[in-house]
Enzyme design. Structure first.
Site, PDB file in Angstrom:
ATOM      1  NE  ARG A  87      -8.238   4.318   2.298  1.00  0.00           N
ATOM      2  CZ  ARG A  87      -8.107   5.442   2.986  1.00  0.00           C
ATOM      3  NH1 ARG A  87      -9.166   6.084   3.429  1.00  0.00           N
ATOM      4  NH2 ARG A  87      -6.901   5.934   3.260  1.00  0.00           N
ATOM      5  CE  LYS A  88     -10.570   9.690   2.172  1.00  0.00           C
ATOM      6  NZ  LYS A  88     -10.454  10.340   3.478  1.00  0.00           N
ATOM      7  N   GLY A  89      -5.580   7.564  -2.313  1.00  0.00           N
ATOM      8  CA  GLY A  89      -4.288   7.876  -2.943  1.00  0.00           C
ATOM      9  C   GLY A  89      -3.786   9.263  -2.562  1.00  0.00           C
ATOM     10  CE  LYS A 100      -3.748  -0.326  -0.347  1.00  0.00           C
ATOM     11  NZ  LYS A 100      -4.470  -0.543  -1.641  1.00  0.00           N
ATOM     12  CB  ALA A 101       4.208   2.056  -0.352  1.00  0.00           C
ATOM     13  CG  HIS A 146       4.224  -6.088  -1.167  1.00  0.00           C
ATOM     14  ND1 HIS A 146       4.387  -4.833  -1.716  1.00  0.00           N
ATOM     15  CD2 HIS A 146       2.930  -6.447  -1.420  1.00  0.00           C
ATOM     16  CE1 HIS A 146       3.233  -4.457  -2.281  1.00  0.00           C
ATOM     17  NE2 HIS A 146       2.350  -5.411  -2.112  1.00  0.00           N
ATOM     18  CB  THR A 153      -1.527  -0.702  -8.212  1.00  0.00           C
ATOM     19  OG1 THR A 153      -1.630  -1.773  -7.259  1.00  0.00           O
ATOM     20  CG2 THR A 153      -2.354  -1.038  -9.436  1.00  0.00           C
ATOM     21  CD1 TRP A 154       0.430   6.023 -10.377  1.00  0.00           C
ATOM     22  CD2 TRP A 154       0.926   6.809  -8.334  1.00  0.00           C
ATOM     23  NE1 TRP A 154       0.586   7.388 -10.479  1.00  0.00           N
ATOM     24  CE2 TRP A 154       0.885   7.893  -9.240  1.00  0.00           C
ATOM     25  CE3 TRP A 154       1.209   7.061  -6.991  1.00  0.00           C
ATOM     26  CZ2 TRP A 154       1.132   9.204  -8.853  1.00  0.00           C
ATOM     27  CZ3 TRP A 154       1.444   8.372  -6.598  1.00  0.00           C
ATOM     28  CH2 TRP A 154       1.410   9.431  -7.522  1.00  0.00           C
ATOM     29  CG  MET A 209      -4.249   4.349 -12.867  1.00  0.00           C
ATOM     30  SD  MET A 209      -2.672   4.138 -12.020  1.00  0.00           S
ATOM     31  CE  MET A 209      -2.823   2.485 -11.359  1.00  0.00           C
ATOM     32  CB  SER A 258      -3.129   3.003   2.639  1.00  0.00           C
ATOM     33  OG  SER A 258      -3.566   2.474   1.420  1.00  0.00           O
ATOM     34  CG  PHE A 296      -6.160   8.155  -7.107  1.00  0.00           C
ATOM     35  CD1 PHE A 296      -5.574   7.041  -6.534  1.00  0.00           C
ATOM     36  CD2 PHE A 296      -7.464   8.479  -6.747  1.00  0.00           C
ATOM     37  CE1 PHE A 296      -6.269   6.258  -5.614  1.00  0.00           C
ATOM     38  CE2 PHE A 296      -8.165   7.709  -5.829  1.00  0.00           C
ATOM     39  CZ  PHE A 296      -7.564   6.595  -5.266  1.00  0.00           C
TER      40      PHE A 296
END
Length: 307
Positions: free
Chosen positions: A269-271, A56-57, A120, A60-61, A244, A150, A241
């Site tokens: 969620r929010k990014g 969660k860092a 990870h 995916t981005w 995506m 996150s 964001f």
């Protein structure tokens, strides 16, 4: 009511199937542990690119940015499959019927070069062949507070993850490293040290939010790639964001159906940077800051917690 209870029971059972097991002091999922020997012996190729992060860092981005670069901004090619299938998640293994079964290893082994792989793992658990082959690695780090928030929401919506407990309880687990993939502090520091010895581009989530164009140019340079202004603008647009979040090939709505519950909390969620302020109480923040100071005293790493 009985049906609700049954649903609740099934959810608990689903969560209990995948236990955390310690691997050299790092909590990992039991299936990862059971296939560890194969993961450790994984044969990297010289042109592999490994994208490494604490969960969660901004994984995916970064995967989407790199894919857009490799495909020279061709959106259709980037939608050839979901992120999960395009970029094998090296250590991730889910046993079971073909509808849920996943082996990052098998996917990677069958994939033609050049491969983009994801992990990870903390730096000390990365298969040695990546260092032997002098592979390029992109590491993305996110400030601890936003990363924690996150990660908490991810545990809530993902039935394959251990039950997070209350926000307070999860915060405690995070601070003591009793969460999947271990201590955030050790993770970011370990990779930070490794960048001086290996071909590692160390990026910060907050920098990517603040100036995505500048960070994409860094990635381009690192990958020794060149794109024209049109392609660069396309990459910026399609990896934003907002875009995506609506892309089924990147937002995890196509994979893990029945495992990830996006109605509890969407995968994307929010990014945002600074969302932690909506969760930390004044007391929690003070406690976290004091602990953080101790754990990060031995590093030159500095994070932004707001923009």
């Amino acid at each position: 009511m009985a049906l609700d209870k049954m649903k609740d029971l099934n959810l608990k059972e689903a969560r209990l199937q995948l236990q955390l097991v310690e691997l050299e002091g790092i909590p990992v999922m039991e299936p990862t542990y059971s296939t560890w020997d194969r993961v450790w012996k994984f044969k990297a190729r010289p042109d592999d690119l490994l994208i490494a992060t604490y969960a969660k860092a901004g994984t995916t981005w970064t995967q989407e940015i790199v894919d857009m670069i490799q495909q020279n901004g061709d959106v259709e090619k980037c939608r050839r499959d979901t992120t999960y299938k395009r970029h094998p998640f090296l250590e991730w293994y889910i046993p079971g019927p073909s509808s849920v079964r996943y082996s990052g290893l098998e996917l990677a082994e069958a994939m033609p070069s050049p491969r983009i792989l994801k992990t990870h793992l903390p730096v000390q658990l990365v298969p040695p062949s990546f260092w032997e082959q002098n592979c390029k690695i992109i590491y993305v780090a996110r400030n601890a507070k936003d990363n924690l928030v996150s990660y908490y929401h991810f545990h809530r919506m993902n039935k394959a993850m251990p039950e997070p407990g209350t926000w307070e309880e999860f915060m405690e687990k995070f601070m003591t490293g009793k969460v999947l993939w271990g201590s955030w502090y050790d993770h970011v520091k370990g990779w930070w040290k490794a960048k001086d010895k290996h071909r590692i581009l160390y990026l910060f989530f907050e920098d990517m939010k603040e100036n995505p164009k500048r960070e994409i140019l860094k990635i381009l340079k690192f990958l020794e790639k060149d794109v024209n202004e049109d392609v660069l603008n396309k990459i910026l647009f399609y990896t934003s964001f907002e875009t995506m979040k609506e892309n089924p090939m990147a937002n995890y709505t196509r994979d893990f159906q029945g495992i990830m519950d996006h109605s509890i909390s969407p995968f994307m969620r929010k990014g945002a940077v600074g969302d932690w302020k909506n969760y930390f109480t004044v007391t929690q923040n003070k406690k976290f800051d004091e602990d953080y100071k101790k754990k990060m005293a031995d590093t030159s790493l500095v994070f932004q917690t707001e923009l």
